[in-house]
Design an enzyme around this catalytic site. Structure first.
Site, PDB file in Angstrom:
ATOM      1  N   TYR A 104       7.576   9.887  -3.269  1.00 26.15           N
ATOM      2  CA  TYR A 104       6.952   8.292  -3.771  1.00 26.15           C
ATOM      3  C   TYR A 104       6.670   8.294  -4.815  1.00 26.15           C
ATOM      4  CZ  TYR A 104       3.201   4.687  -3.648  1.00 26.15           C
ATOM      5  OH  TYR A 104       2.372   3.820  -3.683  1.00 26.15           O
ATOM      6  N   LYS A 147       7.594   6.363  -7.967  1.00 27.12           N
ATOM      7  CA  LYS A 147       6.245   5.879  -9.102  1.00 27.12           C
ATOM      8  C   LYS A 147       6.498   6.629 -10.447  1.00 27.12           C
ATOM      9  CE  LYS A 147       4.663   2.376  -6.011  1.00 27.12           C
ATOM     10  NZ  LYS A 147       5.085   1.055  -6.138  1.00 27.12           N
TER      11      LYS A 147
HETATM   12  C1  AKB Z   1      -0.262   6.658  -0.465  1.00 28.50           C
HETATM   13  O1  AKB Z   1      -1.044   6.675   0.795  1.00 28.50           O
HETATM   14  O2  AKB Z   1       1.082   6.814   0.010  1.00 28.50           O
HETATM   15  C2  AKB Z   1      -0.626   5.023  -0.542  1.00 28.50           C
HETATM   16  C3  AKB Z   1      -0.677   6.223  -2.174  1.00 28.50           C
HETATM   17  C4  AKB Z   1      -1.965   6.421  -2.782  1.00 28.50           C
HETATM   18  O3  AKB Z   1      -0.153   4.695  -3.461  1.00 28.50           O
HETATM   19  N1  AKB Z   1      -1.820   4.348  -0.448  1.00 28.50           N
END
Ligand code: AKB
Length: 338
Positions: A153, A157
């Site tokens: 993730y 991003k």
């Molecule tokens: C997550 O925990 O993946 C999200 C973030 C910190 O972007 N809440």
């Protein structure tokens, strides 16, 4: 004539729901929303909702043939914990989904001869501190520091921040004529806490989960150590950040990606805040080594000076107001009414 609209993707997620409600209450009439899930019935009045997949190219083509999309709030994403279980799907949604929408926005900007505004939420997950010693030595990180994410993730991003910047500054840089660029703007959020929705699939979720469990009278074991520290923000401030950034005059912006934050708490301090409101709450700690490692790689706090300087960013909800004026009263109402 195609109808002018503001598009919100991922509207059925936590930020999307808060955003569509506020935009509608502010008088935005032409809201088009897209999510793989339906919009909860109590939100259906706010927008023209299309249930569909951002990866479906023919759906995106249909949208641009019917609508003149002026602004995109691209909220659709698979969060950090969920993305670790399904990294390929996460890459598809988080990267390919964003790429498809950036292409759409780039083409639309050329057609309209005016930039489509593309608002993108990034995250503290874009950072990666190598160890706890470094984390405590550099407690308030700036946008360009420690960009070494350890999650799918976070990588997604960080890359999409760069893609967005590319599309708004360098797209077709070798063409004879400079195209009309889109206008990409991004905020890096800390952990977000909503009174109305419980997060799912994130790794900062231990904070909001503690609070919602306490309000429901359920015991909760946090999956991190008590000394774990990251920054947080109440949901209304997250929406304010997205809106304020979207309204800032372009010439005032010195960056495309801005940190925004409100307060920073250890998990133990978070627990004490919750106990203040719910003294009977049963909150314990049962660290999960693997999820702990992810949270340990996130900074203890963010430096958001550039956002404060360029577009007057300032959270309305500090710790006190977040808990006492927004979270606790609304959560009490929510569970008492249920
Ligand atoms: C997550 O925990 O993946 C999200 C973030 C910190 O972007 N809440």
């Amino acid at each position: 004539m195609r109808k002018k609209v503001t598009l919100i993707t991922g509207v059925s997620g936590e930020v999307g729901l808060a955003l569509v409600k506020i935009l509608s209450e502010m008088g935005y009439k032409d809201l088009l929303t897209l999510d793989i899930r339906p919009l909860p019935p109590e939100y259906s009045q706010y927008s023209n909702h299309i249930q569909g997949d951002i990866l479906d190219k023919s759906l995106l083509n249909r949208l641009v043939s019917e609508y003149d999309i002026e602004t995109i709030f691209h909220m659709a994403a698979l969060l950090s914990t969920r993305a670790e279980f399904t990294p390929v799907a996460a890459h598809q949604v988080n990267v390919e989904g964003t790429m498809g929408l950036l292409q759409l926005a780039a083409e639309q900007s050329e057609w309209r001869a005016e930039p489509v505004m593309f608002i993108f939420p990034s995250s503290i997950a874009a950072y990666g501190m190598p160890d706890l010693e470094t984390k405590s030595k550099f407690p308030k990180v700036k946008e360009w520091e420690w960009n070494y994410p350890i999650t799918m993730y976070g990588c997604n991003k960080l890359y999409c921040e760069m893609l967005g910047t590319y599309f708004s500054e360098y797209y077709r840089q070798l063409a004879a004529e400079r195209p009309q660029m889109l206008d990409f703007r991004c905020v890096r959020f800390p952990g977000l806490i909503s009174a109305f929705t419980v997060p799912s699939g994130g790794t900062s979720d231990y904070g909001p989960e503690m609070l919602h469990a306490a309000a429901k009278g359920e015991p909760y074991a946090a999956f991190v150590r008590p000394d774990t520290q990251i920054p947080f923000m109440a949901m209304p401030d997250a929406v304010t950040a997205l809106l304020d950034l979207s309204r800032a005059p372009k010439q005032d912006l010195s960056r495309t990606v801005y940190n925004v934050t409100s307060f920073s708490l250890t998990a133990e301090q978070f627990r004490l805040q919750v106990l203040d409101a719910f003294p009977e709450a049963e909150i314990t700690f049962k660290p999960d080594k693997k999820r702990q490692k992810i949270v340990d790689s996130w900074p203890a706090d963010l430096n958001d000076n550039d956002a404060r300087r360029d577009w007057n960013w300032k959270p309305n909800f500090d710790i006190h107001r977040s808990f006492n004026e927004y979270l606790i009263p609304n959560i009490l109402n929510r569970y008492l009414a249920a």
